[in-house]
Design a protein around this motif. Sequence first.
Motif, short mmCIF file in Angstrom:
data_model
loop_
_atom_site.label_atom_id
_atom_site.label_comp_id
_atom_site.label_asym_id
_atom_site.label_seq_id
_atom_site.Cartn_x
_atom_site.Cartn_y
_atom_site.Cartn_z
N THR A 211 0.81 -1.22 0.00
CA THR A 211 0.00 0.00 0.00
C THR A 211 0.84 1.26 0.00
O THR A 211 0.31 2.36 0.14
N SER A 212 2.16 1.12 -0.17
CA SER A 212 3.06 2.27 -0.20
C SER A 212 3.65 2.45 -1.59
O SER A 212 3.78 1.49 -2.35
N VAL A 213 4.02 3.66 -1.91
CA VAL A 213 4.60 3.95 -3.22
C VAL A 213 6.04 3.46 -3.29
O VAL A 213 6.70 3.30 -2.25
N ILE B 124 -3.10 -10.23 1.06
CA ILE B 124 -3.55 -10.70 -0.25
C ILE B 124 -4.76 -9.91 -0.72
O ILE B 124 -4.95 -9.71 -1.94
N ASN B 125 -5.57 -9.42 0.21
CA ASN B 125 -6.74 -8.61 -0.16
C ASN B 125 -6.35 -7.34 -0.91
O ASN B 125 -7.18 -6.77 -1.62
N GLN B 126 -5.11 -6.91 -0.74
CA GLN B 126 -4.65 -5.68 -1.41
C GLN B 126 -4.24 -5.92 -2.86
O GLN B 126 -3.85 -4.98 -3.55
N LEU C 22 -3.45 -4.38 -11.50
CA LEU C 22 -2.22 -5.15 -11.35
C LEU C 22 -0.97 -4.33 -11.63
O LEU C 22 0.12 -4.68 -11.18
N ASP C 23 -1.13 -3.25 -12.38
CA ASP C 23 0.01 -2.40 -12.71
C ASP C 23 0.20 -1.27 -11.72
O ASP C 23 1.07 -0.40 -11.93
N ALA D 114 1.35 -4.38 -7.90
CA ALA D 114 0.47 -5.33 -7.20
C ALA D 114 0.56 -6.71 -7.85
O ALA D 114 0.52 -7.73 -7.15
N GLY D 115 0.67 -6.75 -9.16
CA GLY D 115 0.79 -8.03 -9.84
C GLY D 115 2.05 -8.76 -9.46
O GLY D 115 2.05 -9.99 -9.28
#
Length: 250
Positions: free
Chosen positions: A57-59, A93-95, A100-101, A115-116
């Motif tokens: 969830t972080s950049v 895993i919910n994140q 996906l990109d 994320a992918g």
Amino acid sequence: MLDHAERVAAARSAIDYICGRGDEEQAALVPNCPGWTVYNAASHIGRVGIAWEEMITSVPEDPESRARGYERAGLKPAGTSTAELATWAHSAINQLTDDLDRRCYFSMTGGEGTAGLWAWHAASELGMHRLDVEMALGHEHSMTPTQALDAADYTCRFFLQAMRRVLERDPGRLTARLVDAGDAVGTVNVEALPQSTSPAAVVIEGPPVQVLFGLWGRPHSGIDVTDGDPTVWEQWRALPSEAFQFGTWD
């Protein structure tokens, strides 16, 4: 290779398997991970799930997300139930169900990821720990040859590359051929570093799950060195445990 949905499903299945063992099984030792019981394996995947979620969830430009995540994980109480550990792992895993990109911090590259890519990491690492626990409990390995190929490809592209960076050591070029009952499943590679002048290289061949065990530095069987220098294979096998080893957490 697996698609994103298949990787997410494999990761969730591994979580449920490891965290779903009864009390007697949770107390069993895991020989592939010295000092661990099955419960320690469950604690590991639950706690790294907390760290993963922070990074996911972080950049990419936020390298402190890794330290924050593991700090959060370390603050959780010892002896947490396996049901709660599974909740932590599934929360990560919910994140992985959105774009996906989507760019995020990825620990294996030390920055850039998506994320992918995290889903691929989760399927590979959690699948590996499931194999460890299956071996410890005498259960038949559930990983299919295709899943093993997908995990081995990830291991060569990212996991072993990270181990090599940590140790600043390049054993050379590695080619692994995965063969199931005499049929070729696929081939994965670790290339030598661009600046390397060493000709060291090795080609190995073996059953898919056993090749994956070997790439992670686990005990394995049925793998043959078919070409090149056997010491290159031994040096690659040694990297994971030399570069980094989690404690038992609880």
